[in-house]
Design a protein around this motif. Structure first.
Motif, short mmCIF file in Angstrom:
data_model
loop_
_atom_site.label_atom_id
_atom_site.label_comp_id
_atom_site.label_asym_id
_atom_site.label_seq_id
_atom_site.Cartn_x
_atom_site.Cartn_y
_atom_site.Cartn_z
N GLU A 137 0.83 -1.20 0.00
CA GLU A 137 0.00 0.00 0.00
C GLU A 137 0.87 1.25 0.00
OE1 GLU A 137 -2.65 0.07 3.28
OE2 GLU A 137 -3.98 -1.50 2.46
N LEU A 138 0.34 2.33 -0.58
CA LEU A 138 0.99 3.62 -0.50
C LEU A 138 0.58 4.37 0.76
CD1 LEU A 138 0.66 4.85 -4.20
CD2 LEU A 138 2.56 3.65 -3.12
N TYR A 139 -0.59 4.08 1.27
CA TYR A 139 -1.11 4.74 2.46
C TYR A 139 -0.12 4.62 3.62
CZ TYR A 139 -4.09 5.74 6.48
OH TYR A 139 -4.61 6.27 7.62
N GLY A 140 0.25 5.76 4.19
CA GLY A 140 1.12 5.75 5.36
C GLY A 140 2.60 5.56 5.07
N LYS A 141 2.95 5.30 3.81
CA LYS A 141 4.35 5.10 3.47
C LYS A 141 5.07 6.45 3.34
CE LYS A 141 4.27 0.57 3.05
NZ LYS A 141 2.86 0.28 3.23
N VAL A 142 6.38 6.41 3.45
CA VAL A 142 7.20 7.62 3.34
C VAL A 142 7.73 7.75 1.92
CG1 VAL A 142 9.28 8.82 4.14
CG2 VAL A 142 7.88 7.52 5.76
N LEU A 143 7.39 8.87 1.28
CA LEU A 143 7.91 9.17 -0.06
C LEU A 143 9.03 10.20 0.10
CD1 LEU A 143 7.77 9.06 -3.19
CD2 LEU A 143 6.16 10.96 -3.07
N GLY A 144 10.20 9.85 -0.38
CA GLY A 144 11.32 10.78 -0.38
C GLY A 144 11.43 11.47 -1.72
N VAL A 145 11.28 12.79 -1.72
CA VAL A 145 11.34 13.59 -2.95
C VAL A 145 12.69 14.29 -3.00
CG1 VAL A 145 10.30 15.45 -4.28
CG2 VAL A 145 8.84 13.91 -2.95
N ILE A 146 13.51 13.92 -3.96
CA ILE A 146 14.80 14.58 -4.15
C ILE A 146 14.61 15.64 -5.23
CG2 ILE A 146 17.21 14.30 -4.82
CD1 ILE A 146 17.11 11.46 -3.77
N GLY A 147 14.54 16.90 -4.80
CA GLY A 147 14.27 18.00 -5.72
C GLY A 147 12.84 18.48 -5.56
N ALA A 148 12.64 19.58 -4.83
CA ALA A 148 11.29 20.07 -4.54
C ALA A 148 10.98 21.33 -5.32
CB ALA A 148 11.13 20.32 -3.04
N GLY A 149 11.34 21.34 -6.59
CA GLY A 149 11.03 22.47 -7.45
C GLY A 149 9.64 22.36 -8.01
N ASN A 150 9.45 22.83 -9.24
CA ASN A 150 8.11 22.89 -9.83
C ASN A 150 7.48 21.49 -9.93
OD1 ASN A 150 5.98 24.38 -11.03
ND2 ASN A 150 6.66 23.71 -13.04
N ILE A 151 8.19 20.54 -10.54
CA ILE A 151 7.64 19.19 -10.72
C ILE A 151 7.61 18.44 -9.40
CG2 ILE A 151 7.97 16.97 -11.87
CD1 ILE A 151 9.16 18.54 -14.24
#
Length: 524
Positions: A137-151
């Motif tokens: 499941e995606l619910y409750g999982k941690v998403l790491g975003v490398i690069g928090a610009g426009n996209i």
């Protein structure tokens, strides 16, 4: 009448716009390199997507070319320095496909979590393997975003809607902007250890190349899943293959590859890897948007001299251009200098203009400082979007003008404040040639060259000799050596011009020399 060649597939509406605006246009997608070379010399403009490769060799045949318009964000297929040296403006459309690319990353996230492509293939083959495709499941999982610009910020917003926990790493992301996005700002190492899924949204630069290296992949949580819809080269593909085969990485969804077109790749043999052929911007809406934008921008330039979203030319009036030209180069170099030496967590940029420069139009100069600074980490920065990108990241911009006499006839100071402190660079013009004259309050004078090393150290006997010997033993030729210090035994800065890029191994060795505080490889 100006004429334009469209050498890649663009919306028919783009061709109509050129003609409606009074531009003669030839639509010839799919030309081979030799065919393009034979005809490029007759055109004022070249409109492309990602297929056409605008190389230095091609530009040598483009004797009449004035502008290249890239329908999309990335200009990896354009030799921008070669175009600049020939006076060719390079434009892109940086925001036309942001939503489409972000949605593709989310689609890859779902596909990776539930093995959708593999399950589809198995089912169509007549199998019914419910137990084989046990997803997460995606619910409750941690998403790491490398690069928090426009996209990256759009991806974070969509993930929050899925009730995921989002942590983000971006050197230019401030705490206030992170709160506005609803994400937790973290350092890269923390993101690697906490994330269940990692998605990449940064450009390919010297700083971001192999950001997911073998060493960084080893830091990730066991069972992590990785998505890359940004640029090939951000992930060490050999290391990723090994990490998947060992079971440390559960899987990857990749839209981009180090070598494209990627008709062969070692990762293709792994069933845990989902691959798409660089489809991030491939929706009808996105292609329509970027095609119409590039046609409008190129027409405005060819007919009226207006410059929009140019990567290598500032937006200037005909009156200001001659006066500002040398100052623009100085401003961009100072921005790039500070951008390469600062620590993460940028909060504030202060630009001080003193002496002769203070009487000029400062708006384009400030935009160029931001372009140089943000361009070290953010993709497709230009004078038009640099202030927007800074605002998106919650960065305060302070501009001051001081006209009284100073040490030099003209002087620009760029100071950045991050969550770890401040860094400062001061520059001036000597015979209209930009020079750095101060670093963090220490007088240090040097002309900036394409490849440089900045070494900060304690001023102790023997350092310069040991440093020079180490470079010589490594076969690195010193083209220029500039040293400044705060005083005897104090802080010293050594700026060294070298003939080529210094590898990371040698940088680590220099960092281990006695009394060295920091080492940076710089590019201009």
């Amino acid at each position: 009448m100006p004429n334009v060649l469209v050498s890649d597939e663009l919306s028919p509406r783009a061709v109509e716009i050129f003609r409606e605006r009074g531009i003669d246009v030839d639509f010839k997608p799919g030309l081979k390199p030799d065919e393009l070379k034979k005809i490029i010399g007759q055109y004022d403009g070249l409109a492309i997507r990602s297929s056409t490769k605008v190389t230095k060799e091609l530009l040598e045949h483009a004797l009449a070319l004035k502008v290249i318009g890239r329908a999309g964000i990335g200009v990896d297929n354009v030799d921008v320095p070669a175009a600049s040296s020939r006076g060719v403006v390079v434009m892109n459309t940086p925001f036309g496909n942001s939503i489409t690319t972000a949605e593709h990353a989310i689609a890859m996230l779902f596909a990776l979590a539930r093995d959708i492509p593999q399950a589809n293939q198995s089912t169509r083959a007549g199998k019914w393997e419910k137990s084989r495709f046990m997803g997460v499941e995606l619910y409750g999982k941690v998403l790491g975003v490398i690069g928090a610009g426009n996209i990256g910020s759009i991806v974070a917003d969509r993930a929050l809607g899925l009730k995921m926990k989002v942590v983000a790493y971006d050197p230019f992301l401030g705490e206030e902007r992170a709160r506005d996005l609803g994400v937790e700002k973290v350092e890269l190492d923390e993101l690697l250890t906490r994330a269940d899924f990692i998605t990449l949204h940064v450009p390919l630069t010297d700083q971001t190349r192999n950001v997911l290296s073998a060493a960084n992949l080893a830091k990730t949580k066991k069972g992590v899943r990785i998505i890359n819809c940004a640029r090939g080269g951000l992930i060490d593909e050999v290391a990723l293959k090994a990490a998947i085969e060992s079971g440390h990485v559960a899987g990857a969804a990749l839209d981009v590859f180090t070598v494209e077109p990627a008709k062969e790749n070692a990762l293709f043999a792994l069933e845990q890897v989902i691959c798409t052929p660089h489809l991030g911007a491939s929706t009808n809406e996105a292609q329509e948007n970027v095609a119409l934008q590039v046609a409008e921008q190129m027409s405005d330039f060819l007919l009226h001299g207006a410059v929009t979203n140019a990567l290598n030319m500032p937006s200037l009036s005909a009156e200001d251009a001659p006066k500002l030209k040398p100052y623009l180069k100085l401003a961009e170099q100072l921005g790039a200098f500070v951008g390469q030496i600062m620590e993460p967590g940028l909060k504030r940029i202060e630009i001080r203009y003193a002496g002769q420069v203070a009487s000029l139009n400062l708006r384009p100069l400030t935009a160029v400082v931001l372009k140089g600074l943000l361009g070290t980490q953010v993709e497709s920065v230009n004078m038009v979007n640099a202030p927007i990108l800074a605002k998106e990241r919650g960065i305060d911009i302070v501009e001051t003008r001081v006209e009284e006499s100073i040490d030099y006839q003209t002087e620009i100071t760029v100071q950045v404040t991050t969550e770890r402190g401040t860094r400062t660079a001061v520059g001036t013009l000597f015979a209209e040639r930009p020079r750095v004259v101060g670093i963090d309050g220490v007088p240090t004078e040097a002309e900036l060259t394409p490849h440089m090393l900045l070494v900060s150290n304690q001023d102790k006997p023997g350092f310069i000799g040991a440093f020079g010997r180490m470079l010589g033993d490594a076969g690195v030729n010193i083209a220029g050596f500039h040293n400044g210090r705060s005083g005897p035994g104090g802080v010293a800065h050594c700026l060294v011009s070298v003939d080529e890029r210094v590898d990371d191994g040698l940088l680590r060795k220099v960092a281990q020399l006695p009394n060295v505080v920091s080492v940076r490889a710089l590019r201009f």
